[in-house]
Design a protein around this motif. Structure first.
Motif, short mmCIF file in Angstrom:
data_model
loop_
_atom_site.label_atom_id
_atom_site.label_comp_id
_atom_site.label_asym_id
_atom_site.label_seq_id
_atom_site.Cartn_x
_atom_site.Cartn_y
_atom_site.Cartn_z
N ILE A 4 1.43 29.82 -10.96
CA ILE A 4 0.83 29.52 -9.65
C ILE A 4 -0.10 28.32 -9.79
O ILE A 4 -0.55 27.97 -10.88
CB ILE A 4 0.06 30.72 -9.06
CG1 ILE A 4 -1.11 31.09 -9.97
CG2 ILE A 4 0.97 31.89 -8.83
CD1 ILE A 4 -2.10 31.99 -9.28
N ASN A 5 -0.39 27.72 -8.65
CA ASN A 5 -1.34 26.62 -8.55
C ASN A 5 -2.35 26.97 -7.47
O ASN A 5 -2.01 27.63 -6.49
CB ASN A 5 -0.62 25.32 -8.19
CG ASN A 5 0.44 24.97 -9.21
OD1 ASN A 5 0.18 24.95 -10.40
ND2 ASN A 5 1.64 24.69 -8.74
N LEU A 32 -4.01 36.83 -12.41
CA LEU A 32 -3.80 35.59 -11.67
C LEU A 32 -4.07 34.39 -12.58
O LEU A 32 -3.27 33.46 -12.64
CB LEU A 32 -4.73 35.53 -10.46
CG LEU A 32 -4.65 34.24 -9.67
CD1 LEU A 32 -4.35 34.55 -8.21
CD2 LEU A 32 -5.92 33.47 -9.80
N SER A 35 -1.50 33.26 -15.01
CA SER A 35 -0.35 32.54 -14.45
C SER A 35 -0.74 31.17 -13.90
O SER A 35 0.11 30.45 -13.38
CB SER A 35 0.26 33.37 -13.32
OG SER A 35 0.69 34.61 -13.80
#
Length: 147
Positions: A4-5, A32, A35
């Motif tokens: 994720i970004n 979170l 990732s």
């Protein structure tokens, strides 16, 4: 979980809210953060993204600086546009205190900073930095106030 970004919006002194969100991620978002591939931002959001990527251990120091910085601006007769008050110099000095010496290496292809050319209005995203000083310059350019 897929990579994720995170993107942090330009928001002036509401950046303190974003710093609070980063604090919550650091305290409760292990999955979170595991990732997390990259962070992006503009203006105050770029500063928050830079802290998230390069100096999460300095989050509290960053919050303290932000509170003091906002208080200093409020004390100025006309805020940030008070003649003789150098908003950008104060900001740069704060950034220099917070970012580690290898920030540019930590940030490469993980930190994306939005800057806009003031005359053409053309936007650019910068994600590679040849030095810490260049990273700081790009960050300050992202939040530059034309006064």
């Amino acid at each position: 979980m897929a990579a994720i970004n995170l993107s942090f919006a330009a928001c002036g002194f509401l950046g303190i809210y974003q710093l609070g969100a980063v604090g919550a991620f650091l305290r409760h978002g292990e999955r979170l953060l595991g990732s997390l591939r990259a962070c992006a931002g503009a203006s105050a959001g770029a500063l928050v993204a830079a802290v998230m990527i390069t100096a999460p251990d300095k989050l509290e120091h960053c919050k303290d600086f932000t509170y003091k910085f906002a208080d200093g601006v409020r004390r100025q007769r006309f805020g940030a546009v008070t003649p003789g008050y150098d908003f950008m110099l104060t900001l740069r000095e704060g950034i220099e205190e917070i970012l580690p010496s290898n920030a540019h290496s930590l940030a490469g292809d993980r930190l994306y900073i939005s800057i806009t050319h003031s005359k053409s209005g053309k936007n650019h995203i910068v994600s590679t930095f040849t030095s810490r000083d260049e990273l700081i310059k790009v960050n300050t350019c992202s939040g530059f106030l034309l006064v």
